[in-house]
Write a protein that holds these residues in place. Sequence first.
Motif, PDB file in Angstrom:
ATOM      1  N   HIS A 111     -10.578 -44.998 -13.923  1.00 11.91           N
ATOM      2  CA  HIS A 111      -9.987 -44.416 -15.125  1.00 11.91           C
ATOM      3  C   HIS A 111      -9.462 -43.003 -14.920  1.00 11.91           C
ATOM      4  O   HIS A 111      -8.585 -42.571 -15.633  1.00 11.91           O
ATOM      5  CB  HIS A 111     -10.999 -44.424 -16.277  1.00 11.91           C
ATOM      6  CG  HIS A 111     -11.314 -45.791 -16.764  1.00 11.91           C
ATOM      7  ND1 HIS A 111     -10.433 -46.547 -17.489  1.00 11.91           N
ATOM      8  CD2 HIS A 111     -12.411 -46.558 -16.604  1.00 11.91           C
ATOM      9  CE1 HIS A 111     -10.968 -47.715 -17.770  1.00 11.91           C
ATOM     10  NE2 HIS A 111     -12.170 -47.749 -17.241  1.00 11.91           N
ATOM     11  N   GLY A 112      -9.986 -42.267 -13.987  1.00  9.46           N
ATOM     12  CA  GLY A 112      -9.529 -40.901 -13.772  1.00  9.46           C
ATOM     13  C   GLY A 112      -9.778 -40.002 -14.965  1.00  9.46           C
ATOM     14  O   GLY A 112      -9.019 -39.067 -15.216  1.00  9.46           O
ATOM     15  N   LEU A 113     -10.829 -40.276 -15.708  1.00 12.51           N
ATOM     16  CA  LEU A 113     -11.108 -39.480 -16.910  1.00 12.51           C
ATOM     17  C   LEU A 113     -11.351 -38.010 -16.588  1.00 12.51           C
ATOM     18  O   LEU A 113     -11.126 -37.140 -17.434  1.00 12.51           O
ATOM     19  CB  LEU A 113     -12.314 -40.069 -17.651  1.00 12.51           C
ATOM     20  CG  LEU A 113     -12.139 -41.512 -18.127  1.00 12.51           C
ATOM     21  CD1 LEU A 113     -13.426 -42.015 -18.770  1.00 12.51           C
ATOM     22  CD2 LEU A 113     -10.972 -41.625 -19.092  1.00 12.51           C
ATOM     23  N   TYR A 114     -11.777 -37.730 -15.374  1.00 12.10           N
ATOM     24  CA  TYR A 114     -12.047 -36.351 -14.975  1.00 12.10           C
ATOM     25  C   TYR A 114     -10.779 -35.492 -14.958  1.00 12.10           C
ATOM     26  O   TYR A 114     -10.859 -34.271 -14.942  1.00 12.10           O
ATOM     27  CB  TYR A 114     -12.691 -36.318 -13.586  1.00 12.10           C
ATOM     28  CG  TYR A 114     -11.807 -36.894 -12.505  1.00 12.10           C
ATOM     29  CD1 TYR A 114     -10.932 -36.081 -11.787  1.00 12.10           C
ATOM     30  CD2 TYR A 114     -11.835 -38.244 -12.222  1.00 12.10           C
ATOM     31  CE1 TYR A 114     -10.105 -36.613 -10.814  1.00 12.10           C
ATOM     32  CE2 TYR A 114     -11.017 -38.785 -11.250  1.00 12.10           C
ATOM     33  CZ  TYR A 114     -10.160 -37.967 -10.548  1.00 12.10           C
ATOM     34  OH  TYR A 114      -9.338 -38.496  -9.594  1.00 12.10           O
ATOM     35  N   THR A 115      -9.594 -36.111 -14.999  1.00 10.15           N
ATOM     36  CA  THR A 115      -8.345 -35.350 -14.943  1.00 10.15           C
ATOM     37  C   THR A 115      -7.967 -34.748 -16.294  1.00 10.15           C
ATOM     38  O   THR A 115      -7.126 -33.859 -16.361  1.00 10.15           O
ATOM     39  CB  THR A 115      -7.178 -36.231 -14.481  1.00 10.15           C
ATOM     40  OG1 THR A 115      -6.940 -37.255 -15.464  1.00 10.15           O
ATOM     41  CG2 THR A 115      -7.456 -36.851 -13.119  1.00 10.15           C
ATOM     42  N   ASP A 116      -8.561 -35.260 -17.375  1.00 13.36           N
ATOM     43  CA  ASP A 116      -8.204 -34.835 -18.730  1.00 13.36           C
ATOM     44  C   ASP A 116      -6.709 -34.998 -19.017  1.00 13.36           C
ATOM     45  O   ASP A 116      -6.138 -34.283 -19.831  1.00 13.36           O
ATOM     46  CB  ASP A 116      -8.617 -33.376 -18.989  1.00 13.36           C
ATOM     47  CG  ASP A 116     -10.123 -33.239 -19.088  1.00 13.36           C
ATOM     48  OD1 ASP A 116     -10.784 -34.189 -19.564  1.00 13.36           O
ATOM     49  OD2 ASP A 116     -10.639 -32.180 -18.689  1.00 13.36           O
ATOM     50  N   ALA A 117      -6.065 -35.939 -18.325  1.00 16.08           N
ATOM     51  CA  ALA A 117      -4.632 -36.183 -18.533  1.00 16.08           C
ATOM     52  C   ALA A 117      -4.438 -37.212 -19.641  1.00 16.08           C
ATOM     53  O   ALA A 117      -5.278 -38.073 -19.867  1.00 16.08           O
ATOM     54  CB  ALA A 117      -4.001 -36.684 -17.240  1.00 16.08           C
ATOM     55  N   ALA A 118      -3.329 -37.112 -20.338  1.00 15.56           N
ATOM     56  CA  ALA A 118      -2.981 -38.061 -21.388  1.00 15.56           C
ATOM     57  C   ALA A 118      -1.472 -38.280 -21.362  1.00 15.56           C
ATOM     58  O   ALA A 118      -0.709 -37.395 -20.960  1.00 15.56           O
ATOM     59  CB  ALA A 118      -3.409 -37.534 -22.750  1.00 15.56           C
ATOM     60  N   TYR A 119      -1.061 -39.454 -21.788  1.00 19.58           N
ATOM     61  CA  TYR A 119       0.367 -39.781 -21.846  1.00 19.58           C
ATOM     62  C   TYR A 119       0.718 -40.132 -23.283  1.00 19.58           C
ATOM     63  O   TYR A 119       0.093 -40.994 -23.896  1.00 19.58           O
ATOM     64  CB  TYR A 119       0.684 -40.950 -20.922  1.00 19.58           C
ATOM     65  CG  TYR A 119       2.094 -41.469 -21.075  1.00 19.58           C
ATOM     66  CD1 TYR A 119       3.179 -40.700 -20.682  1.00 19.58           C
ATOM     67  CD2 TYR A 119       2.351 -42.717 -21.634  1.00 19.58           C
ATOM     68  CE1 TYR A 119       4.473 -41.143 -20.831  1.00 19.58           C
ATOM     69  CE2 TYR A 119       3.652 -43.181 -21.782  1.00 19.58           C
ATOM     70  CZ  TYR A 119       4.702 -42.387 -21.380  1.00 19.58           C
ATOM     71  OH  TYR A 119       5.982 -42.839 -21.527  1.00 19.58           O
ATOM     72  N   PHE A 120       1.714 -39.433 -23.818  1.00 19.05           N
ATOM     73  CA  PHE A 120       2.185 -39.683 -25.168  1.00 19.05           C
ATOM     74  C   PHE A 120       3.679 -39.959 -25.103  1.00 19.05           C
ATOM     75  O   PHE A 120       4.483 -39.024 -24.971  1.00 19.05           O
ATOM     76  CB  PHE A 120       1.894 -38.474 -26.072  1.00 19.05           C
ATOM     77  CG  PHE A 120       0.440 -38.160 -26.195  1.00 19.05           C
ATOM     78  CD1 PHE A 120      -0.373 -38.895 -27.035  1.00 19.05           C
ATOM     79  CD2 PHE A 120      -0.128 -37.144 -25.441  1.00 19.05           C
ATOM     80  CE1 PHE A 120      -1.726 -38.621 -27.141  1.00 19.05           C
ATOM     81  CE2 PHE A 120      -1.480 -36.858 -25.540  1.00 19.05           C
ATOM     82  CZ  PHE A 120      -2.279 -37.603 -26.385  1.00 19.05           C
TER      83      PHE A 120
END
Length: 130
Positions: free
Chosen positions: A63-72
């Motif tokens: 999931h790569g949740l550690y990156t705190d990245a989001a796509y909108f």
Amino acid sequence: RPLLAYLGEPVLLSVPEHERQKWWLEFEALVMSRRNFFACYNPYLAAMVEHQTGLTLPVIRLHGLYTDAAYFPTRLSEVLVIKGPNICVDSACLLNRFAALAANGGDSEGACAGPEAGQSFTDFQCLSSR
């Protein structure tokens, strides 16, 4: 020693045809050993392994949740295609090939070419083999 295997590519990748039968036996023995743990990184690969071997492997998604990245998405008429380092399936090529088949009434065969560095999705084409 115990083996922890996190599969990210098809089981037969780089296995020469003349060694496949031996490899299947070795793979099954490794998976069935209580000392080892095998998992796949996505459901598609787990289904492929099950189809080829009859062995059901668990799926552990990245999931790569550690990156705190989001796509909108803001360009709602466009599609974002993620081009990862997978050497077995090329999403952009598959989508372009599907679009070519739809546009030509299903009469399109071809191999994929591109993209090279700096090319966009629209530069990525399937070439006719005729």
